[in-house]
Structures are given as structure tokens and as C-alpha cells.
Design a protein around this motif. Structure first.
Motif, PDB file in Angstrom:
ATOM      1  N   GLY A   1      33.087  25.303 -35.216  1.00  0.00           N
ATOM      2  CA  GLY A   1      33.675  24.520 -36.287  1.00  0.00           C
ATOM      3  C   GLY A   1      35.025  23.919 -35.958  1.00  0.00           C
ATOM      4  N   VAL A   2      35.591  24.310 -34.814  1.00  0.00           N
ATOM      5  CA  VAL A   2      36.868  23.773 -34.346  1.00  0.00           C
ATOM      6  C   VAL A   2      36.765  23.560 -32.845  1.00  0.00           C
ATOM      7  CG1 VAL A   2      38.301  24.852 -36.137  1.00  0.00           C
ATOM      8  CG2 VAL A   2      37.784  26.110 -34.022  1.00  0.00           C
ATOM      9  N   GLU A   3      37.713  22.831 -32.292  1.00  0.00           N
ATOM     10  CA  GLU A   3      37.731  22.640 -30.841  1.00  0.00           C
ATOM     11  C   GLU A   3      38.074  23.966 -30.171  1.00  0.00           C
ATOM     12  OE1 GLU A   3      39.897  19.859 -27.430  1.00  0.00           O
ATOM     13  OE2 GLU A   3      40.225  19.476 -29.575  1.00  0.00           O
ATOM     14  N   GLN A   4      37.279  24.340 -29.167  1.00  0.00           N
ATOM     15  CA  GLN A   4      37.498  25.617 -28.486  1.00  0.00           C
ATOM     16  C   GLN A   4      38.896  25.671 -27.878  1.00  0.00           C
ATOM     17  OE1 GLN A   4      37.886  26.822 -25.199  1.00  0.00           O
ATOM     18  NE2 GLN A   4      37.551  28.939 -25.797  1.00  0.00           N
ATOM     19  N   ASP A   5      39.607  26.791 -28.109  1.00  0.00           N
ATOM     20  CA  ASP A   5      40.988  26.900 -27.645  1.00  0.00           C
ATOM     21  C   ASP A   5      41.321  28.384 -27.462  1.00  0.00           C
ATOM     22  OD1 ASP A   5      43.782  27.027 -27.357  1.00  0.00           O
ATOM     23  OD2 ASP A   5      44.096  25.264 -28.621  1.00  0.00           O
ATOM     24  N   ASP A   6      41.291  28.848 -26.206  1.00  0.00           N
ATOM     25  CA  ASP A   6      41.573  30.255 -25.920  1.00  0.00           C
ATOM     26  C   ASP A   6      42.989  30.650 -26.341  1.00  0.00           C
ATOM     27  OD1 ASP A   6      39.066  30.690 -24.916  1.00  0.00           O
ATOM     28  OD2 ASP A   6      39.650  30.632 -22.808  1.00  0.00           O
ATOM     29  N   SER A   7      43.946  29.792 -26.042  1.00  0.00           N
ATOM     30  CA  SER A   7      45.340  30.117 -26.352  1.00  0.00           C
ATOM     31  C   SER A   7      45.557  30.285 -27.854  1.00  0.00           C
ATOM     32  CB  SER A   7      46.273  29.033 -25.808  1.00  0.00           C
ATOM     33  OG  SER A   7      46.202  28.971 -24.397  1.00  0.00           O
ATOM     34  N   LYS A   8      44.964  29.394 -28.640  1.00  0.00           N
ATOM     35  CA  LYS A   8      45.073  29.489 -30.092  1.00  0.00           C
ATOM     36  C   LYS A   8      44.386  30.762 -30.586  1.00  0.00           C
ATOM     37  CE  LYS A   8      45.980  27.938 -34.285  1.00  0.00           C
ATOM     38  NZ  LYS A   8      47.376  27.881 -34.792  1.00  0.00           N
ATOM     39  N   ALA A   9      43.250  31.077 -29.979  1.00  0.00           N
ATOM     40  CA  ALA A   9      42.525  32.284 -30.356  1.00  0.00           C
ATOM     41  C   ALA A   9      43.368  33.526 -30.098  1.00  0.00           C
ATOM     42  CB  ALA A   9      41.216  32.378 -29.581  1.00  0.00           C
ATOM     43  N   VAL A  10      44.018  33.566 -28.932  1.00  0.00           N
ATOM     44  CA  VAL A  10      44.864  34.713 -28.595  1.00  0.00           C
ATOM     45  C   VAL A  10      46.002  34.848 -29.594  1.00  0.00           C
ATOM     46  CG1 VAL A  10      46.505  35.615 -26.893  1.00  0.00           C
ATOM     47  CG2 VAL A  10      44.301  34.719 -26.136  1.00  0.00           C
ATOM     48  N   GLU A  11      46.606  33.722 -29.959  1.00  0.00           N
ATOM     49  CA  GLU A  11      47.705  33.735 -30.926  1.00  0.00           C
ATOM     50  C   GLU A  11      47.254  34.350 -32.252  1.00  0.00           C
ATOM     51  OE1 GLU A  11      50.134  30.408 -33.539  1.00  0.00           O
ATOM     52  OE2 GLU A  11      49.431  29.862 -31.536  1.00  0.00           O
ATOM     53  N   LEU A  12      46.100  33.927 -32.742  1.00  0.00           N
ATOM     54  CA  LEU A  12      45.592  34.423 -34.019  1.00  0.00           C
ATOM     55  C   LEU A  12      45.152  35.883 -33.922  1.00  0.00           C
ATOM     56  CD1 LEU A  12      43.558  31.265 -35.048  1.00  0.00           C
ATOM     57  CD2 LEU A  12      45.626  32.109 -36.159  1.00  0.00           C
ATOM     58  N   LEU A  13      44.510  36.225 -32.810  1.00  0.00           N
ATOM     59  CA  LEU A  13      44.076  37.609 -32.617  1.00  0.00           C
ATOM     60  C   LEU A  13      45.262  38.557 -32.511  1.00  0.00           C
ATOM     61  CD1 LEU A  13      41.178  36.921 -30.125  1.00  0.00           C
ATOM     62  CD2 LEU A  13      40.919  38.065 -32.328  1.00  0.00           C
ATOM     63  N   GLN A  14      46.325  38.111 -31.835  1.00  0.00           N
ATOM     64  CA  GLN A  14      47.518  38.947 -31.713  1.00  0.00           C
ATOM     65  C   GLN A  14      48.152  39.178 -33.088  1.00  0.00           C
ATOM     66  OE1 GLN A  14      48.999  40.436 -28.648  1.00  0.00           O
ATOM     67  NE2 GLN A  14      49.649  41.571 -30.456  1.00  0.00           N
ATOM     68  N   ALA A  15      48.180  38.110 -33.911  1.00  0.00           N
ATOM     69  CA  ALA A  15      48.730  38.242 -35.263  1.00  0.00           C
ATOM     70  C   ALA A  15      47.909  39.239 -36.080  1.00  0.00           C
ATOM     71  CB  ALA A  15      48.752  36.879 -35.951  1.00  0.00           C
ATOM     72  N   ALA A  16      46.579  39.164 -35.924  1.00  0.00           N
ATOM     73  CA  ALA A  16      45.717  40.102 -36.643  1.00  0.00           C
ATOM     74  C   ALA A  16      45.900  41.529 -36.126  1.00  0.00           C
ATOM     75  CB  ALA A  16      44.257  39.674 -36.496  1.00  0.00           C
ATOM     76  N   CYS A  17      46.044  41.649 -34.802  1.00  0.00           N
ATOM     77  CA  CYS A  17      46.245  42.966 -34.190  1.00  0.00           C
ATOM     78  C   CYS A  17      47.550  43.596 -34.673  1.00  0.00           C
ATOM     79  CB  CYS A  17      46.238  42.836 -32.670  1.00  0.00           C
ATOM     80  SG  CYS A  17      46.264  44.402 -31.796  1.00  0.00           S
ATOM     81  N   ASP A  18      48.588  42.769 -34.828  1.00  0.00           N
ATOM     82  CA  ASP A  18      49.880  43.270 -35.324  1.00  0.00           C
ATOM     83  C   ASP A  18      49.768  43.805 -36.750  1.00  0.00           C
ATOM     84  OD1 ASP A  18      51.034  42.579 -32.943  1.00  0.00           O
ATOM     85  OD2 ASP A  18      51.866  40.683 -33.644  1.00  0.00           O
ATOM     86  N   LYS A  19      48.714  43.363 -37.455  1.00  0.00           N
ATOM     87  CA  LYS A  19      48.462  43.865 -38.810  1.00  0.00           C
ATOM     88  C   LYS A  19      47.395  44.961 -38.789  1.00  0.00           C
ATOM     89  CE  LYS A  19      49.700  39.503 -41.093  1.00  0.00           C
ATOM     90  NZ  LYS A  19      50.888  40.039 -41.796  1.00  0.00           N
ATOM     91  N   ASN A  20      47.211  45.561 -37.577  1.00  0.00           N
ATOM     92  CA  ASN A  20      46.314  46.707 -37.388  1.00  0.00           C
ATOM     93  C   ASN A  20      44.835  46.370 -37.563  1.00  0.00           C
ATOM     94  OD1 ASN A  20      48.506  48.519 -36.911  1.00  0.00           O
ATOM     95  ND2 ASN A  20      48.869  48.580 -39.123  1.00  0.00           N
ATOM     96  N   ASP A  21      44.455  45.141 -37.204  1.00  0.00           N
ATOM     97  CA  ASP A  21      43.049  44.767 -37.216  1.00  0.00           C
ATOM     98  C   ASP A  21      42.395  45.308 -35.941  1.00  0.00           C
ATOM     99  OD1 ASP A  21      40.674  43.052 -36.505  1.00  0.00           O
ATOM    100  OD2 ASP A  21      41.111  42.241 -38.488  1.00  0.00           O
ATOM    101  N   VAL A  22      41.496  46.264 -36.104  1.00  0.00           N
ATOM    102  CA  VAL A  22      40.897  46.950 -34.959  1.00  0.00           C
ATOM    103  C   VAL A  22      40.010  46.016 -34.137  1.00  0.00           C
ATOM    104  CG1 VAL A  22      39.430  48.866 -34.249  1.00  0.00           C
ATOM    105  CG2 VAL A  22      40.966  49.129 -36.193  1.00  0.00           C
ATOM    106  N   ALA A  23      39.224  45.177 -34.820  1.00  0.00           N
ATOM    107  CA  ALA A  23      38.341  44.256 -34.106  1.00  0.00           C
ATOM    108  C   ALA A  23      39.147  43.299 -33.235  1.00  0.00           C
ATOM    109  CB  ALA A  23      37.478  43.477 -35.102  1.00  0.00           C
ATOM    110  N   ALA A  24      40.305  42.860 -33.734  1.00  0.00           N
ATOM    111  CA  ALA A  24      41.150  41.948 -32.962  1.00  0.00           C
ATOM    112  C   ALA A  24      41.652  42.620 -31.689  1.00  0.00           C
ATOM    113  CB  ALA A  24      42.329  41.478 -33.808  1.00  0.00           C
TER     114      ALA A  24
END
Length: 285
Positions: free
Chosen positions: A6-29
Motif C-alpha cells: 500500500g506504500v512504496e517499499q522503504d526499509d529505512s522508514k520501516a526501521v524508523e517505525l519499528l524502532q518507535a514501536a519497540c521503544d513502546k515495548n512492542d514485542v513483535a517490532a
């Protein structure tokens, strides 16, 4: 963003969002970040960092991460090799129904000198294979090729299983067929076929296939001798320090000039991951 859904593939953007989720204790991230650091997608490849994220996720209850830690400890990926720790994490994941962990745990049992443990492991593998589990098929194929204390090699059955795996595009199946052709295990020695199967495995991301292909390029067996290709594939495999594959990598690097190393590193940097699989999230309730 990671898979381009649904969006243009972007590893760097994905890492940014996953890191933000991980900082909020998201285990899957945390679990997916572990994968990305291992593969070098959107970040510099760092097995130790991958191990840290898996440990964080596993302690928070991720079965997938626990299984990944079992593998990491088993081969010394991102942490010192520790078989007892490997078995412990695999047992935890296996008790929660993780098929990959169950197959690897069965493999440990099958290598035990105790017949009782071997029988337990072998039955576990047979049951998993009957259910179509590819990890179990891969482990059983290895036993049938190389043999263990309580089981002699059976090359015919091994080749059948390896071909089944190859039909499923399993990189381990490709690699094991290459092994059989390289060493003449149930088939005639054929180095060109071995190299071809190793390349299939390597391009699917198999570290074993990448190491084997790099070794053949280094010695010019089954392929034309090419130190730059040898360096590329051996580096792609990212062998752990003090392993045989690492010593092969060091030997090839010692034969290259500074200019050749620069060219090889540029080739590696251009496409460090030959095949990028889509990443799925396994969430926990």
C-alpha cells in the motif's frame, strides 16, 4: 513499508517505525528488528544487535524470538556458542508448539550417544515430517546424509527428501543436494552440478550455500577460479570468527590486492542480500 504493502517499499522508514514501536515495548517490532539487523536491511548488518533484540522479545514472551535464540546460541551468531543455552531456548519455544524449535531440539536428541534420547528425537522428526514440516525434513535429510551414532547414512532416502525440499524452494535442500554431488554421496561426483546447487542455495540466502560457493570459486572447482567472487560469497555468508568458513574468508582476502578488495566490497555493498523475502509479523496475544 517493509513489504511495500500500500506504500512504496522503504526499509529505512520501516526501521524508523519499528524502532518507535519497540521503544513502546512492542514485542513483535523487536522480533522483526532482530531479523533486519541479521539481514542488514535498512541498517548495518549486526548479528550482536540482532541477538539483543531477540533476547528482549523472548524475555517478553515471543516464541519466535526464543526459537531464534536457540539457533543463535547453537551456531554462535551474535553471541558465544552455548549448546546448553541453545537447547534451553529451543525447549521453551518447542513447548509452545514452535515447529522450527521442535525440529532443532529433535536434532540435538538425534546426536545424543544415548539410544533413548536418539529414539525420542527420531520419533519427533518422523512425526513432524509426516505433518509436512520443512524444518524437520531438512534436519532428517542431514542425518540421512551424514549419519549419527544410532543411524547409518541412507543416501537414497536423503536424496528423495532433499529433492522434496528443493521443489519447495528450500535453500537448505539446495545446499544438501550440492553436498551430495560434491562428495559423491549416493550420486556420481559432479562439481558443476554441485556448484549449480550451491548457487541456488546461496541466492536464496543460505549461509552454508554461500560458504560452499565461495570455497569453489576460491579453488576453481566446478566454476572458473575467481577470488573476487570467492570473497563476495564468503563475506555474504558472514561466518563466525574462528570457524573454518571464516579462515577460508581470511585466506581469500589475503590473496587480494587493495584494489581487488575495494572492488569486491563495492560489489557486496551494491547488493548485500541477494533475495529479500517479505517479512511477516507473528503477534502474541
Amino acid at each position: 513499508y517493509l513489504n511495500g504493502w500500500g506504500v512504496e517499499q522503504d526499509d529505512s522508514k520501516a526501521v524508523e517505525l519499528l524502532q518507535a514501536a519497540c521503544d513502546k515495548n512492542d514485542v513483535a517490532a523487536a522480533s522483526v528488528l532482530a531479523y533486519l539487523y541479521l539481514e542488514g536491511r535498512g541498517v548495518k548488518r549486526d548479528p550482536a544487535k540482532s541477538f539483543e533484540f531477540n533476547l528482549r522479545a523472548a524475555r517478553a514472551g515471543s516464541v519466535e524470538a526464543a526459537s531464534a535464540l536457540g539457533y543463535a546460541f547453537g551456531v554462535g551468531l551474535g553471541a558465544e556458542r552455548d549448546i546448553d543455552a541453545s537447547i534451553s531456548w529451543f525447549e521453551l519455544a518447542a513447548s509452545e508448539g514452535d515447529a522450527y524449535a521442535q525440529a532443532n531440539l529433535a536434532m540435538y536428541f538425534c546426536h545424543s550417544p544415548e539410544l533413548k534420547l536418539f529414539n525420542r528425537g527420531w520419533q519427533m522428526l518422523k512425526m513432524a515430517c509426516d505433518q509436512g514440516d520443512v524444518s524437520a525434513k531438512y534436519q532428517m535429510t542431514q542425518i540421512l546424509i551424514f549419519g549419527v551414532k544410532h543411524r547409518e547414512p541412507d543416501y537414497s532416502k536423503a536424496l528423495d527428501l532433499a529433492m522434496d525440499l528443493a521443489e519447495l524452494s528450500h535453500p537448505g535442500g539446495y545446499h544438501l543436494i550440492g553436498v551430495m554431488y560434491e562428495h559423491g554421496l549416493g550420486v556420481p561426483v559432479d562439481m558443476k552440478r554441485a556448484a549449480s546447487w550451491y548457487e541456488r542455495a546461496a541466492r536464496k540466502g543460505s549461509a552454508n550455500g554461500q560458504s560452499a560457493l565461495g570455497r569453489l570459486y576460491a579453488i576453481g572447482n566446478g566454476v572458473d577460479q575467481d577470488n573476487i567472487q570467492a570473497y563476495y560469497w564468503l563475506k555474504m555468508a558472514a561466518p563466525a570468527v574462528n570457524t573454518h568458513a571464516y579462515r577460508e574468508f581470511e585466506a581469500v582476502r589475503a590473496r587480494l590486492s587493495k584494489d581487488e578488495i575495494q572492488r569486491a566490497d563495492q560489489l557486496f555493498a551494491k547488493d548485500p542480500v541477494p533475495r529479500r523475502a517479505q517479512v511477516g509479523l507473528r503477534t502474541i496475544n
